[in-house]
Design a protein around this motif. Structure first.
Motif, PDB file in Angstrom:
ATOM      1  N   THR A  77       0.840  -1.199   0.000  1.00 12.61           N
ATOM      2  CA  THR A  77       0.000   0.000   0.000  1.00 12.61           C
ATOM      3  C   THR A  77       0.876   1.251   0.000  1.00 12.61           C
ATOM      4  O   THR A  77       2.075   1.189   0.270  1.00 12.61           O
ATOM      5  N   GLY A  78       0.267   2.382  -0.302  1.00 11.20           N
ATOM      6  CA  GLY A  78       0.993   3.645  -0.304  1.00 11.20           C
ATOM      7  C   GLY A  78       1.276   4.135   1.103  1.00 11.20           C
ATOM      8  O   GLY A  78       0.463   3.965   2.017  1.00 11.20           O
ATOM      9  N   HIS A  79       2.405   4.763   1.276  1.00 13.85           N
ATOM     10  CA  HIS A  79       2.856   5.173   2.611  1.00 13.85           C
ATOM     11  C   HIS A  79       1.879   6.132   3.281  1.00 13.85           C
ATOM     12  O   HIS A  79       1.612   6.024   4.486  1.00 13.85           O
ATOM     13  N   ILE A  80       1.315   7.093   2.523  1.00  9.99           N
ATOM     14  CA  ILE A  80       0.421   8.085   3.129  1.00  9.99           C
ATOM     15  C   ILE A  80      -1.009   7.975   2.598  1.00  9.99           C
ATOM     16  O   ILE A  80      -1.804   8.890   2.769  1.00  9.99           O
ATOM     17  N   TRP A  81      -1.356   6.856   1.967  1.00 12.35           N
ATOM     18  CA  TRP A  81      -2.714   6.701   1.457  1.00 12.35           C
ATOM     19  C   TRP A  81      -3.704   6.616   2.611  1.00 12.35           C
ATOM     20  O   TRP A  81      -3.389   6.101   3.692  1.00 12.35           O
ATOM     21  N   SER A  82      -4.911   7.054   2.371  1.00 17.39           N
ATOM     22  CA  SER A  82      -5.928   7.074   3.425  1.00 17.39           C
ATOM     23  C   SER A  82      -6.321   5.677   3.883  1.00 17.39           C
ATOM     24  O   SER A  82      -6.741   5.489   5.028  1.00 17.39           O
ATOM     25  N   ILE A  83      -6.188   4.690   3.019  1.00 18.61           N
ATOM     26  CA  ILE A  83      -6.543   3.324   3.394  1.00 18.61           C
ATOM     27  C   ILE A  83      -5.514   2.703   4.335  1.00 18.61           C
ATOM     28  O   ILE A  83      -5.826   1.782   5.102  1.00 18.61           O
ATOM     29  N   THR A  84      -4.294   3.208   4.320  1.00 14.94           N
ATOM     30  CA  THR A  84      -3.196   2.582   5.057  1.00 14.94           C
ATOM     31  C   THR A  84      -3.415   2.567   6.569  1.00 14.94           C
ATOM     32  O   THR A  84      -3.277   1.505   7.207  1.00 14.94           O
ATOM     33  N   PRO A  85      -3.762   3.690   7.209  1.00 20.05           N
ATOM     34  CA  PRO A  85      -3.998   3.620   8.666  1.00 20.05           C
ATOM     35  C   PRO A  85      -5.193   2.750   9.037  1.00 20.05           C
ATOM     36  O   PRO A  85      -5.211   2.147  10.116  1.00 20.05           O
ATOM     37  N   ILE A  86      -6.191   2.662   8.156  1.00 17.50           N
ATOM     38  CA  ILE A  86      -7.344   1.792   8.425  1.00 17.50           C
ATOM     39  C   ILE A  86      -6.895   0.336   8.479  1.00 17.50           C
ATOM     40  O   ILE A  86      -7.232  -0.411   9.407  1.00 17.50           O
ATOM     41  N   LEU A  87      -6.120  -0.064   7.482  1.00 19.48           N
ATOM     42  CA  LEU A  87      -5.635  -1.443   7.440  1.00 19.48           C
ATOM     43  C   LEU A  87      -4.694  -1.733   8.610  1.00 19.48           C
ATOM     44  O   LEU A  87      -4.725  -2.823   9.193  1.00 19.48           O
TER      45      LEU A  87
END
Length: 282
Positions: free
Chosen positions: A154-164
């Motif tokens: 995943t991307g380092h600062i993508w919005s989905i990343t902290p959710i996952l």
């Protein structure tokens, strides 16, 4: 002789008058083009190979066309730019004006969020890009904890990343959108979750470069990931006009027609109804 001279002069004046009138008509008819305010929509990533912005571009232009009262707008797509730089420039509003992105709570404090999800939840419906030989392993996954045991790109600062991350997935991150496809090919991680609205185009474009790439066939990962237009605070009227235009498109049915034009085929193309569904609660 005098009368002939006057007749010729009169004919010349009439012709000149007609030409001036034609020129004025042309100028008046083309006035909106010359007076249109330029609106720069930020590209979805820093990759020149990223074509995901076409739907957002078309929707934004249609919304602004529908909202026109005292102002005409002409939408243009920015040069490729990474998200961190795009956000910084958007807050300043000097050269970039609108961005489409998944929801981020802190963005509401700095930007004008247009509170109408433009993708109707599609970005949160995730299927995976994988290497072909991994399909057998994914066929055997029947529970979410089995999926979490694998490595996810995943991307380092993508919005989905902290959710996952909050839900216990094993993440391998990168700051490069292009780099994630290369990392998957090199088996740096096991799967690359992509929104159902973007995965087919990405697969078709990347397949020649990465022949082992394929779309996983059995799993659909669902999470809440609405996508909005975010507008620079330096142009409050632009935010008002986008909101008005989207409301008009929705009321007239144009919003749904455009959405279906781009995405109605996805259910059949990705066999969504036959997939195992794993839901990630917010």
């Amino acid at each position: 002789m005098l009368w002939r001279y006057l007749d010729k002069k009169s004919m010349f004046i009439n012709r000149l008058t007609k030409r001036v009138l034609i020129l004025l008509v042309c100028l008046v008819c083309s006035w909106p083009v010359y007076c249109a305010e330029k609106v720069i929509l930020i590209s979805p990533s820093d990759s020149p190979n990223d074509a995901r912005g076409e739907y957002a571009f078309t929707l934004l232009q249609k919304a602004l066309n529908a909202s026109q009262l005292n102002q005409n707008y002409q939408v243009e797509l920015s040069q490729p730019i990474n998200e961190a730089r795009a956000y910084k420039q958007l807050t300043q509003g000097r050269s970039l004006h609108v961005m489409w992105a998944a929801y981020r709570a802190h963005w509401q404090q700095q930007l004008n969020q247009i509170n109408k999800p433009i993708l109707k939840g599609l970005l949160g419906q995730r299927v995976f890009l994988i290497n072909q030989q991994e399909q057998v392993r994914f066929n055997q996954i029947n529970h979410l904890h089995q999926l979490k045991a694998l490595n996810l790109g995943t991307g380092h600062i993508w919005s989905i990343t902290p959710i996952l991350k909050r839900h216990g997935f094993n993440l391998v991150t990168s700051s490069s959108y292009d780099g994630l496809f290369a990392m998957l090919s090199k088996q740096r991680f096991d799967y690359f979750p992509r929104g159902i609205n973007e995965v087919i185009a990405e697969y078709r474009y990347r397949k020649p470069q990465y022949p082992n790439l394929t779309i996983e066939k059995t799993i659909l990962l669902q999470l809440d990931l609405p996508v909005y237009f975010y507008v620079t605070p330096s142009k409050p009227q632009l935010a008002v006009d986008i909101t008005r235009g989207l409301d008009t498109l929705e009321h007239t049915g144009q919003f749904d027609r455009l959405f279906n034009q781009y995405f109605a085929h996805l259910d059949q193309a990705l066999n969504l109804s036959t997939r195992k569904v794993f839901k990630v609660a917010q």
